[in-house]
Design an enzyme around this catalytic site. Structure first.
Site, PDB file in Angstrom:
ATOM      1  N   LYS A   1     -10.609  12.846   7.229  1.00 49.48           N
ATOM      2  CA  LYS A   1     -10.259  12.786   8.850  1.00 49.48           C
ATOM      3  C   LYS A   1     -10.470  13.907   9.701  1.00 49.48           C
ATOM      4  CE  LYS A   1      -6.213   8.858   7.737  1.00 49.48           C
ATOM      5  NZ  LYS A   1      -7.012   7.879   8.701  1.00 49.48           N
TER       6      LYS A   1
ATOM      7  N   ARG B   1      -6.755  -0.511   1.414  1.00 48.72           N
ATOM      8  CA  ARG B   1      -7.674  -2.066   0.498  1.00 48.72           C
ATOM      9  C   ARG B   1      -8.044  -1.968  -0.990  1.00 48.72           C
ATOM     10  NH1 ARG B   1     -11.873  -2.239   5.067  1.00 48.72           N
ATOM     11  NH2 ARG B   1     -10.143  -1.609   6.594  1.00 48.72           N
TER      12      ARG B   1
ATOM     13  N   LYS C   1       0.695  -1.334   0.216  1.00 48.70           N
ATOM     14  CA  LYS C   1      -0.154   0.125   0.031  1.00 48.70           C
ATOM     15  C   LYS C   1       0.582   0.684   0.363  1.00 48.70           C
ATOM     16  CE  LYS C   1      -3.044   2.191   3.058  1.00 48.70           C
ATOM     17  NZ  LYS C   1      -4.298   2.418   4.224  1.00 48.70           N
TER      18      LYS C   1
END
Ligand code: BES
Ligand code: MN
Ligand code: ZN
Length: 493
Positions: free
Chosen positions: A271, A346, A259
């Site tokens: 965030k 992911r 990643k």
């Protein structure tokens, strides 16, 4: 810390390093080196506790200008990890005394513990290299940079000296990872990562290929396209390949996936509460894979092929950003409902895992990712979360972990967790709104993109990739976690 670290050479050493176990004086071999009894005298001082890495010194009038006596801890418990700590302690001390030519003679203690000389030297060198790392590349005119000495390390025993050299080279791989990790997101864009890879590939003799722009569309790397589309720093997929000089026919590659999120703002699921600070390090899985490939090409040179896939993007916001509610389709046909744009890692890893299974005929896949805050809650900064249902691969990863000290702890991955990822409208969602089992959710999501029969290991390194203060071998900042481990797996599997 040091301008340069060399091994061997013809210069006369001015510093002697000896060691002693806790509660013990010098062994016979070390005492013989200590001609005038100066080291023995140093051992009478209070600071000579014998604790691992504790240092006492003396300054003989003749012979060596300085004798450093380092504590090795309890005799019964000194192991290679302990020698790494000793190496790091020596690096710190020798940098404070401005380097020089150093003769390290721990042969007596090595013999007492029945260490193989090459392995002991390697552990010492690795610790020295990791402990010596600093990054002052971004200091400017408002900082007075201390002068950085050079240091030359020698050992009486040739095998120990060879080990020192190899250990320093291994540390170099992790230190490369650390430098990349430290590079800020206004510089370390996906294109910058590709340039760095180009230079490393050249040095390490690796083949390299990059997909970007329309090439991503053509290969249906939908995760990268979607996660990366809000940023002016365009996403890319990077592939590095190591081919051994003499390869067995039909040898299948180990595939390393990283990643490489050059910044993770969370995207539209932005965030909050300062959770963004530090997200330049969301590329550390990829940086570890790059460090491992450097080691594989320059030091380890295994007789198996190794392929690296780096999914590089910046998770940003704009009117073109992907959104919660989007549904995207992967090249293996799996559809994903995006529920949270902050579960982006992911999504890009899925592209690489699909590709690896479909195109690389992998013997095994290992991915490294700063995937979830949940793994930090579960395991802190001590262990990386490991998900691996294949016994042979798991043993290989655990063996490498035991050798390098990069610790892994197995977490579960059963059908119930895969069920948590089911979507009411698409096949799966990228994040279940429930806060349960976050790190396992991440792994369960990824499992939808790996062929059932391919040995696969997912390492969630969100806890271990960096430390806030000095910790063990490491100064505050990135640890390079995974570079040495993955290179070792390539060597040993
Ligand atoms: N990059 C973060 C995970 C992370 C958190 C790394 C803290 C290092 C330190 C990841 O992309 C993320 O945002 N994860 C979310 C997942 C959630 C939205 C399902 C998390 O862990 O909160
Ligand atoms: Mn995120
Ligand atoms: Zn992330």
């Amino acid at each position: 810390m040091f301008d340069s670290i060399r091994v061997g050479g013809k210069d006369k050493p001015s510093i002697l390093v000896l060691g002693h176990f806790k509660g013990e004086g010098l062994d016979k071999h070390s005492a013989a080196r200590d001609g005038q009894g100066e080291a023995a005298k140093a051992l009478t001082r209070g600071e000579a506790t014998g604790d691992l890495g504790a240092i006492a010194e003396s300054h003989p009038g003749t012979g060596f200008a300085r004798i450093v006596v380092v504590g090795l801890g309890e005799k019964k418990s000194l192991d290679l990890a302990g020698l790494r700590s000793v190496g790091a302690a020596l690096a710190r001390r020798l940098s404070a005394v401005k380097g020089g030519v150093v003769l390290i003679d721990l042969d007596g203690p090595f013999k007492a513990r029945r260490f193989k000389p090459a392995e002991a030297g390697e552990a010492l060198g690795e610790g020295f290299g990791l402990g010596a790392w600093i990054d002052d590349g971004f200091r400017g005119s408002a900082t007075k940079k201390p002068s950085r000495p050079g240091v030359t390390l020698c050992a009486g025993d040739r095998q120990v000296q060879g080990g020192l050299e190899r250990g320093l080279a291994l540390a170099e791989g992790a230190n490369l990872t650390r430098r990349l990790s430290n590079t800020p997101p206004n510089i370390a864009t996906p294109a910058w990562i590709a340039e760095e890879c180009r230079a490393i590939a050249k040095k390490a003799g690796l083949k390299m290929r990059v997909w970007k722009g329309e090439e991503l569309e053509k290969e249906r790397f939908t995760g990268l396209i979607n996660v990366g589309k809000a940023s002016e720093n365009a996403p890319c997929m990077i592939r590095l390949e190591y081919t051994p000089a003499k390869s067995k026919k039909d040898a299948r590659p180990l595939v390393l996936v990283g990643k490489t999120m050059t910044y993770d703002s969370g995207g539209l699921s932005l965030k909050i509460n300062n959770g963004m600070k530090g997200m330049k390090r969301d590329k550390d899985g990829g940086c570890a894979v790059i460090g491992a490939m450097h080691l594989i090409g320059t030091v380890i040179k295994p007789d198996r092929p190794v392929v690296a896939l780096l999914a590089c993007a910046e998770n940003s916001i704009s009117d073109e950003a992907y959104r919660p509610d989007d549904i995207i389709t992967y090249r293996n046909g799996v559809t994903v409902e995006v529920t949270n744009t902050d579960a982006e890692g992911r999504l890009v890893l899925a592209d690489a895992l699909c590709w690896a299974c479909e195109k690389e005929n992998p013997e095994a896949i290992i991915d490294a990712a700063t995937l979830t805050g949940g793994v930090v809650v579960a395991l802190g900064k001590v262990y990386a979360g490991m998900f691996c249902e294949n016994d042979r691969l798991r043993r290989a990863v655990e063996a490498a972990s035991g050798a390098t000290g990069e610790r892994v702890w197995r977490l579960p991955m059963h059908a119930e967790y895969r069920d948590m990822m089911k979507s009411p409208i698409a096949d799966i969602l990228n994040s279940n709104p429930s806060r349960e089992a976050h790190p396992v959710q991440g792994a369960a999501f990824l499992s939808y993109f790996v062929n059932g029969d391919t040995p696969w290991c997912h390492l969630d390194i969100a806890g271990v990739h960096a430390v806030e203060g000095p910790s063990g071998l490491f100064a505050a900042g990135p640890t390079g976690w995974g570079a040495r481990l993955m290179a070792r797996v390539a060597q040993g599997m």
